[in-house]
Design an enzyme around this catalytic site. Structure first.
Site, PDB file in Angstrom:
ATOM      1  N   GLY A  36       0.847  -1.202   0.000  1.00  0.00           N
ATOM      2  CA  GLY A  36       0.000   0.000   0.000  1.00  0.00           C
ATOM      3  C   GLY A  36       0.874   1.240   0.000  1.00  0.00           C
ATOM      4  CG  ASN A  37      -0.055   4.622  -1.547  1.00  0.00           C
ATOM      5  OD1 ASN A  37      -0.805   5.433  -1.003  1.00  0.00           O
ATOM      6  ND2 ASN A  37      -0.377   3.991  -2.674  1.00  0.00           N
TER       7      ASN A  37
END
Ligand code: C5P
Length: 403
Positions: A212-213
């Protein structure tokens, strides 16, 4: 959320039996988070008390130019009241007050304020059948509208006198929706559909882990709210986020992975007029889907990654009349890279935010942007809250779309 949220409403109540319904009307406005100030004509006080209205509106109620019983009384300035308002509503509007409004008579605070108001003025007539039908009343109704006042038509039904016919003040709920619709119809993005992508995407490694980020989704949600405020119907397609929004014009579609976001975008893109891609979509996902949790081991673990679909580029290829805006978050060669993306993804404009700018980027509440159009003209904006940035982006789109 209602278009009346935050609006300053000046409610003028005149002396008709329907005045009793204005207590409910004030409550409806307050529930929608509008600010309400009330002016009563002297005879309106025979039908509803100032105390009721000040309690419900949470504001002082005005009924004369000054309070005769108070020796320290201050002048209630009709000009200030008129200028304060975003909109003025006269409900009920009696034949007497309508006639004064028409003739420019200013013998009480309400009509004096009406003459000073620069905002839109709505009026909801209420009177008995024969008064309503009278030629003088008809003339007032016509003249008041011809000089820009907005009529909220009276309804037909049983009147206080026992007569049945036209002259009943519109019900408070109907008055509220009439004004809401009227405001909505004048908004610059009314009837337009906007697709907005927001937040990160999560690409599953196994049932418990993902790539993810740090995207919070704040910018996309701010854009969705700003677009809805301008009257657009918004399809907000968002990855996992803590952000929340409730607005009748915002359709929220929750997705997790880039592929899900791709599918959701393609469901609505063709029928949209504007699309703004602010999501931080993962560029890669694990190549192999693992159904069981990967066990810890001493040996190193290599994950093979494969590219996710580039959603923005995919709609760039099929776009017809849509105004297409991408985002670019860069750490180096910002302008160069942003310009390349405009061409490669067939964009109309790109919003560049650099991680090198303090206060810009992921989880912050502020952002500093540069917007570049397809002719490579750029416009630099100051560091602002994401809500203000969202308004700047939409104003830019409105101006440049027509250019
Ligand atoms: O090429 P890059 O990822 O830097 O481009 C960023 C822009 O492309 C953003 O508007 C982002 O929302 C969009 N994008 C996308 N799908 C991807 C990657 C980026 O829609 N897979």
């Amino acid at each position: 959320m209602s278009v009346l949220q935050g609006k300053k409403i000046l409610l003028g109540i005149t002396g008709g039996i329907a005045a009793y319904k204005t207590a409910h009307l004030v409550r409806l406005f307050i529930k929608l988070k509008a600010e309400v100030r009330v002016i009563l004509t002297p005879s309106a006080k025979d039908f509803i008390t100032p105390l009721t209205l000040s309690t419900l509106s949470k504001n002082e109620v005005y009924s004369s130019f000054y309070n005769e019983e108070d020796e320290n009384a201050v002048w209630n300035n009709h000009v200030d009241l008129g200028l304060w308002a975003d909109l003025m509503l006269i409900a009920p509007a009696t034949a007497n007050t309508m006639s004064k409004m028409k003739n420019g008579t200013a013998d009480n605070l309400l009509v004096a304020t009406y003459l000073s108001a620069k905002c839109p003025v709505y009026f909801a007539p209420a009177m008995d059948l024969d008064m309503y039908k009278h030629a003088s009343t008809k003339e007032s109704l016509i003249t008041l509208q011809s000089i820009g006042n907005i009529l909220i038509p009276a309804a037909s039904g049983e009147l206080a006198s026992g007569l049945v016919g036209e002259g009943r003040m519109a019900e408070p709920e109907d008055i509220v929706s009439f004004i809401e619709n009227d405001i909505l119809n004048q908004l610059p993005l009314k009837g337009q559909k906007i697709v907005i992508t927001a937040g990160p995407t999560y690409e599953a490694i196994d049932p418990v882990r993902f790539i993810g980020n740090h995207s919070s989704g704040k910018m996309g949600f701010a854009l969705a709210k700003a677009a809805a405020h301008l009257g657009a119907e918004v399809y907000l397609i968002t990855g996992p986020t803590k952000e929340q929004v409730v607005h009748s014009l915002i359709h929220r579609v929750d997705v997790v992975s880039a592929q899900e976001m791709y599918d959701a975008v393609h469901d609505v893109f063709q029928e949209s007029n504007i699309a703004i891609f602010s999501a931080a979509v993962a560029d890669y996902k694990p190549k192999n889907k693992v159904d069981q949790k990967i066990k810890k081991a001493d040996a190193s673990l290599a994950l093979e990654l494969t590219p996710t679909p580039d959603i923005l580029a995919s709609v760039g290829k099929i776009k017809t009349n849509q105004y297409l805006v991408g985002f670019a978050l860069e750490t180096n060669n910002e302008l160069e890279n942003a310009k390349k993306k405009i061409t490669s993804k067939h964009l109309d404009a790109i919003v560049l935010n650099s991680l090198n700018d303090k206060g810009a980027g992921f989880a912050t509440n502020t952002n500093k942007i540069t917007i570049i159009d397809k002719n490579l003209n750029s416009e630099v904006f100051n560091l602002k809250s994401k809500d203000e940035v969202a308004q700047d982006i939409l104003t830019y789109i409105l101006q440049n779309r027509q250019a």
